[in-house]
Design an enzyme around this catalytic site. Sequence first.
Site, PDB file in Angstrom:
ATOM      1  N   ASN A   7     -19.997 -19.130   0.157  1.00  0.00           N
ATOM      2  CA  ASN A   7     -18.706 -19.273  -0.508  1.00  0.00           C
ATOM      3  C   ASN A   7     -17.922 -20.375   0.222  1.00  0.00           C
ATOM      4  O   ASN A   7     -17.636 -20.260   1.414  1.00  0.00           O
ATOM      5  CB  ASN A   7     -17.965 -17.923  -0.433  1.00  0.00           C
ATOM      6  CG  ASN A   7     -16.627 -17.968  -1.125  1.00  0.00           C
ATOM      7  OD1 ASN A   7     -15.895 -18.945  -1.000  1.00  0.00           O
ATOM      8  ND2 ASN A   7     -16.287 -16.927  -1.852  1.00  0.00           N
ATOM      9  N   ASP A   9     -14.897 -21.582  -0.518  1.00  0.00           N
ATOM     10  CA  ASP A   9     -13.435 -21.576  -0.728  1.00  0.00           C
ATOM     11  C   ASP A   9     -12.665 -21.997   0.520  1.00  0.00           C
ATOM     12  O   ASP A   9     -11.659 -22.701   0.440  1.00  0.00           O
ATOM     13  CB  ASP A   9     -12.949 -20.173  -1.106  1.00  0.00           C
ATOM     14  CG  ASP A   9     -13.475 -19.701  -2.445  1.00  0.00           C
ATOM     15  OD1 ASP A   9     -14.084 -20.508  -3.167  1.00  0.00           O
ATOM     16  OD2 ASP A   9     -13.288 -18.509  -2.751  1.00  0.00           O
ATOM     17  N   HIS A  10     -13.144 -21.536   1.679  1.00  0.00           N
ATOM     18  CA  HIS A  10     -12.367 -21.799   2.891  1.00  0.00           C
ATOM     19  C   HIS A  10     -12.430 -23.254   3.334  1.00  0.00           C
ATOM     20  O   HIS A  10     -11.562 -23.709   4.079  1.00  0.00           O
ATOM     21  CB  HIS A  10     -12.793 -20.858   4.017  1.00  0.00           C
ATOM     22  CG  HIS A  10     -12.362 -19.445   3.749  1.00  0.00           C
ATOM     23  ND1 HIS A  10     -11.030 -19.090   3.673  1.00  0.00           N
ATOM     24  CD2 HIS A  10     -13.056 -18.327   3.491  1.00  0.00           C
ATOM     25  CE1 HIS A  10     -10.942 -17.800   3.389  1.00  0.00           C
ATOM     26  NE2 HIS A  10     -12.159 -17.310   3.273  1.00  0.00           N
ATOM     27  N   ARG A  18      -3.638 -29.707   4.225  1.00  0.00           N
ATOM     28  CA  ARG A  18      -3.119 -31.041   4.528  1.00  0.00           C
ATOM     29  C   ARG A  18      -2.914 -31.892   3.272  1.00  0.00           C
ATOM     30  O   ARG A  18      -2.003 -32.710   3.203  1.00  0.00           O
ATOM     31  CB  ARG A  18      -4.090 -31.754   5.498  1.00  0.00           C
ATOM     32  CG  ARG A  18      -3.774 -33.191   5.813  1.00  0.00           C
ATOM     33  CD  ARG A  18      -2.377 -33.395   6.405  1.00  0.00           C
ATOM     34  NE  ARG A  18      -2.133 -32.593   7.573  1.00  0.00           N
ATOM     35  CZ  ARG A  18      -2.304 -32.996   8.833  1.00  0.00           C
ATOM     36  NH1 ARG A  18      -2.727 -34.206   9.079  1.00  0.00           N
ATOM     37  NH2 ARG A  18      -2.037 -32.187   9.843  1.00  0.00           N
ATOM     38  N   ARG A  49      -9.024 -19.785  -8.351  1.00  0.00           N
ATOM     39  CA  ARG A  49      -7.950 -18.809  -8.551  1.00  0.00           C
ATOM     40  C   ARG A  49      -6.924 -19.359  -9.524  1.00  0.00           C
ATOM     41  O   ARG A  49      -6.751 -20.568  -9.658  1.00  0.00           O
ATOM     42  CB  ARG A  49      -7.273 -18.493  -7.210  1.00  0.00           C
ATOM     43  CG  ARG A  49      -8.190 -17.795  -6.217  1.00  0.00           C
ATOM     44  CD  ARG A  49      -7.424 -17.415  -4.965  1.00  0.00           C
ATOM     45  NE  ARG A  49      -6.551 -16.299  -5.218  1.00  0.00           N
ATOM     46  CZ  ARG A  49      -6.810 -15.034  -4.849  1.00  0.00           C
ATOM     47  NH1 ARG A  49      -7.899 -14.745  -4.174  1.00  0.00           N
ATOM     48  NH2 ARG A  49      -5.967 -14.069  -5.129  1.00  0.00           N
ATOM     49  N   GLU A  74     -16.665 -17.494  -9.230  1.00  0.00           N
ATOM     50  CA  GLU A  74     -15.821 -16.292  -9.178  1.00  0.00           C
ATOM     51  C   GLU A  74     -14.543 -16.551  -9.950  1.00  0.00           C
ATOM     52  O   GLU A  74     -13.916 -17.605  -9.771  1.00  0.00           O
ATOM     53  CB  GLU A  74     -15.445 -15.977  -7.730  1.00  0.00           C
ATOM     54  CG  GLU A  74     -16.529 -15.337  -6.937  1.00  0.00           C
ATOM     55  CD  GLU A  74     -16.052 -15.026  -5.534  1.00  0.00           C
ATOM     56  OE1 GLU A  74     -14.825 -15.042  -5.274  1.00  0.00           O
ATOM     57  OE2 GLU A  74     -16.907 -14.790  -4.688  1.00  0.00           O
ATOM     58  N   GLY A 197     -16.346 -10.095   3.900  1.00  0.00           N
ATOM     59  CA  GLY A 197     -16.238  -9.679   5.296  1.00  0.00           C
ATOM     60  C   GLY A 197     -17.557  -9.645   6.050  1.00  0.00           C
ATOM     61  O   GLY A 197     -17.595  -9.201   7.199  1.00  0.00           O
ATOM     62  N   GLY A 218     -18.621 -16.262   3.040  1.00  0.00           N
ATOM     63  CA  GLY A 218     -17.778 -17.438   3.163  1.00  0.00           C
ATOM     64  C   GLY A 218     -17.173 -17.618   4.531  1.00  0.00           C
ATOM     65  O   GLY A 218     -17.572 -18.481   5.316  1.00  0.00           O
ATOM     66  N   HIS A 219     -16.221 -16.762   4.855  1.00  0.00           N
ATOM     67  CA  HIS A 219     -15.384 -17.002   6.021  1.00  0.00           C
ATOM     68  C   HIS A 219     -16.186 -17.151   7.301  1.00  0.00           C
ATOM     69  O   HIS A 219     -15.928 -18.057   8.106  1.00  0.00           O
ATOM     70  CB  HIS A 219     -14.351 -15.867   6.171  1.00  0.00           C
ATOM     71  CG  HIS A 219     -13.353 -16.126   7.224  1.00  0.00           C
ATOM     72  ND1 HIS A 219     -13.533 -15.734   8.534  1.00  0.00           N
ATOM     73  CD2 HIS A 219     -12.171 -16.772   7.186  1.00  0.00           C
ATOM     74  CE1 HIS A 219     -12.494 -16.113   9.243  1.00  0.00           C
ATOM     75  NE2 HIS A 219     -11.643 -16.742   8.456  1.00  0.00           N
TER      76      HIS A 219
HETATM   77  N1  PXP Z   1     -17.474 -12.076  -2.691  1.00  0.00           N
HETATM   78  C1  PXP Z   1     -16.297 -12.062  -3.360  1.00  0.00           C
HETATM   79  C2  PXP Z   1     -16.276 -11.493  -4.738  1.00  0.00           C
HETATM   80  C3  PXP Z   1     -15.134 -12.607  -2.788  1.00  0.00           C
HETATM   81  O1  PXP Z   1     -13.993 -12.594  -3.473  1.00  0.00           O
HETATM   82  C4  PXP Z   1     -15.206 -13.163  -1.499  1.00  0.00           C
HETATM   83  C5  PXP Z   1     -13.971 -13.718  -0.858  1.00  0.00           C
HETATM   84  O2  PXP Z   1     -13.482 -14.766  -1.542  1.00  0.00           O
HETATM   85  C6  PXP Z   1     -16.446 -13.179  -0.846  1.00  0.00           C
HETATM   86  C7  PXP Z   1     -17.554 -12.602  -1.455  1.00  0.00           C
HETATM   87  C8  PXP Z   1     -16.618 -13.802   0.490  1.00  0.00           C
HETATM   88  O3  PXP Z   1     -15.896 -13.115   1.440  1.00  0.00           O
HETATM   89  P1  PXP Z   1     -15.830 -13.666   2.934  1.00  0.00           P
HETATM   90  O4  PXP Z   1     -15.107 -14.963   2.882  1.00  0.00           O
HETATM   91  O5  PXP Z   1     -15.102 -12.598   3.654  1.00  0.00           O
HETATM   92  O6  PXP Z   1     -17.255 -13.849   3.404  1.00  0.00           O
END
Ligand code: PXP
Length: 246
Positions: A7, A9-10, A18, A49, A74, A197, A218-219
Amino acid sequence: MLKLFVNIDHVATLREARYRGCARGEPDPVAAALACEASGAHGITAHLREDRRHIQDRDVWRLRESIRTCLNFEMADTPEIVALALAIKPEIVCIVPERREEVTTEGGLNVVAAEGDLSRTRQRLNDAGIDVSLFIAPEEGQVAAAARVGAQFVELHTGAFAGQFDDLNRRDFQTARLVAASKQAHGLGLKVNAGHGLNYENLPALRQVPHLAELNIGHSVVSRAVMVGLPGAVTEMLLLLEGYRA
Ligand code: PXP
């Protein structure tokens, strides 16, 4: 084989910190996605989002054009975003709940309460050749409702498992919930993914959960990449996944 979807996103969160409102900026989530793929990730996950706080529309279009694995998109079940998904045609749409005040997706979908709407959206996406996944808490009623909706996948929310990982009793309890939900979903013909998580420390404990197909992470991967780079972070995570036997 248990698959890793990264993922990204981060990566976009960091860029937006920035370069919000700019046409481009670093780090580029699409370049990050390509680096993940080059290091063996099986797919890329991105959440557009409604408030566009991290991933932007242009990112999703560029991802669609450039990645060679699988795009897991997503999204919330809203008319605007469903229309976008039908145009972008990702391989998988994962429908998630969205609340503006949350930092990240906090809970699972209430499929029981939205069965009719979700069934209609699932049908439209499937008619366009897109598989549908529902992000749900590991609860019996939600799994059963996901099967009635006709989804191809459920993604089990691992947030409680991850959040209670340091307390052994709570960890066992949350793992047992995931095991039961996964068995139930598999028995109903659903493919089972998991995410939220998950990190390098808690992932080995997830091996007790049967039938898992794909993890969305992701994170922790993006965070580790700050220290070792994305190729190293992805490779390390893939090595942990290798220990999984469905
Ligand atoms: N799956 C879904 C449906 C999510 O919304 C997210 C967070 O955006 C993740 C997985 C990934 O989570 P994390 O960033 O905690 O690994």
